[in-house]
Design a protein around this motif. Structure first.
Motif, mmCIF file in Angstrom:
data_model
loop_
_atom_site.group_PDB
_atom_site.id
_atom_site.type_symbol
_atom_site.label_atom_id
_atom_site.label_comp_id
_atom_site.label_asym_id
_atom_site.label_seq_id
_atom_site.Cartn_x
_atom_site.Cartn_y
_atom_site.Cartn_z
ATOM 1 N N UNK A 166 0.626 -1.232 -0.124
ATOM 2 C CA UNK A 166 -0.244 -0.155 0.007
ATOM 3 C C UNK A 166 1.086 1.445 0.245
ATOM 4 N N UNK A 167 1.849 1.369 0.527
ATOM 5 C CA UNK A 167 2.851 2.337 0.721
ATOM 6 C C UNK A 167 3.573 2.468 -0.606
ATOM 7 N N UNK A 168 4.005 1.187 -1.017
ATOM 8 C CA UNK A 168 4.875 1.812 -2.699
ATOM 9 C C UNK A 168 3.605 2.087 -3.185
ATOM 10 N N UNK A 169 2.299 1.395 -3.106
ATOM 11 C CA UNK A 169 2.186 2.028 -4.596
ATOM 12 C C UNK A 169 1.934 3.531 -4.291
ATOM 13 N N UNK A 208 13.556 11.625 2.022
ATOM 14 C CA UNK A 208 12.244 12.190 2.159
ATOM 15 C C UNK A 208 11.055 10.801 2.230
ATOM 16 N N UNK A 209 11.631 9.773 1.443
ATOM 17 C CA UNK A 209 10.549 8.694 1.124
ATOM 18 C C UNK A 209 11.485 7.602 3.041
ATOM 19 N N UNK A 210 12.404 8.589 2.801
ATOM 20 C CA UNK A 210 12.423 6.828 3.916
ATOM 21 C C UNK A 210 11.687 8.032 5.382
ATOM 22 N N UNK A 211 11.870 8.729 5.731
ATOM 23 C CA UNK A 211 10.897 9.902 6.489
ATOM 24 C C UNK A 211 9.227 9.587 6.077
ATOM 25 N N UNK A 212 8.640 9.203 5.152
ATOM 26 C CA UNK A 212 7.620 9.249 4.666
ATOM 27 C C UNK A 212 7.062 7.537 5.227
ATOM 28 N N UNK A 213 8.036 7.042 5.003
ATOM 29 C CA UNK A 213 7.969 4.942 5.597
ATOM 30 C C UNK A 213 7.819 5.176 7.191
ATOM 31 N N UNK A 214 8.555 5.957 7.477
ATOM 32 C CA UNK A 214 8.763 6.029 8.567
ATOM 33 C C UNK A 214 7.203 6.693 9.679
ATOM 34 N N UNK A 215 6.814 7.139 9.139
ATOM 35 C CA UNK A 215 5.475 7.970 8.738
ATOM 36 C C UNK A 215 4.574 7.392 9.307
ATOM 37 N N UNK A 267 2.986 4.690 9.734
ATOM 38 C CA UNK A 267 2.038 3.675 10.785
ATOM 39 C C UNK A 267 1.066 4.588 10.844
ATOM 40 N N UNK A 268 1.082 6.091 11.248
ATOM 41 C CA UNK A 268 0.843 7.242 11.862
ATOM 42 C C UNK A 268 -0.224 7.732 10.986
ATOM 43 N N UNK A 269 -0.320 7.877 9.847
ATOM 44 C CA UNK A 269 -0.826 8.239 8.925
ATOM 45 C C UNK A 269 -2.525 8.199 8.893
ATOM 46 N N UNK A 270 -3.424 8.653 9.628
ATOM 47 C CA UNK A 270 -4.412 9.272 8.921
ATOM 48 C C UNK A 270 -5.483 8.965 7.897
#
Length: 174
Positions: free
Chosen positions: A16-19, A49-56, A58-61
């Motif tokens: 889902x994140x990759x897509x 940026x991509x790494x930080x998006x991945x770390x964040x 799980x907290x995406x609303x």
């Protein structure tokens, strides 16, 4: 607005994140192109940026706009990257390698407008990081509400900053 549904497995979550990242890669590359110079620096920033998006992730609303979420994280990473680089290099000017809609999307600049684009790029490069982010989002035709949400400032502050920025541009090109 993209809707993301909760996932059951780690593989589904990665997929889902990759897509999502593929669908909105332009955001990452646009920010990286605006805050970094040179191909290696842009690639490093895009990866950060991509790494930080991945770390964040799980907290995406999912009730919130995914593009707003991505812009906010990307801009925070880019501004942090810029600050660290400026501390290392101790200089103020940051050349931008991509500019405005056409250039940021990889389209060629009309030769008749080349000098104007160069002048505008130089003007934008001299702006503080927050103003540069504001200009980027404004040129993307983002609403004042969305810009405010991404940058973490009020809508009235966005309106004021845009008005002042327009005046500075007019003054710079007289």
């Amino acid at each position: 607005m993209d809707t993301i549904t909760p996932t059951m497995t780690a593989n589904d979550d990665r997929d889902a994140f990759s897509a999502l990242l593929q669908r909105h890669a332009g955001i990452v590359f646009k920010i990286a192109g605006s805050y970094a110079h040179g191909p290696e620096d842009r690639a490093d920033l895009a990866q950060d940026i991509a790494a930080q998006l991945w770390h964040a992730w799980p907290k995406y609303d999912p009730a919130r706009s995914v593009t707003t979420w991505m812009y906010r994280i990307a801009l925070n990473v880019a501004i942090s990257h810029l600050r660290h680089r400026q501390l290392r290099q101790r200089h103020d000017a940051l050349p931008l390698d991509e500019i405005l809609h056409d250039v940021a999307d990889g389209n060629a600049v009309d030769p008749e407008n080349e000098q104007g684009v160069r002048l505008l790029r130089d003007f934008i490069a001299r702006q503080p990081p927050l103003d540069r982010a504001l200009l980027l989002l404004y040129l993307e035709d983002r609403s004042q509400r969305e810009i405010a949400e991404i940058l973490g400032i009020t809508e009235s502050n966005v309106s004021t900053k845009i008005g002042r920025m327009k005046q500075r541009i007019r003054d710079a090109f007289r």
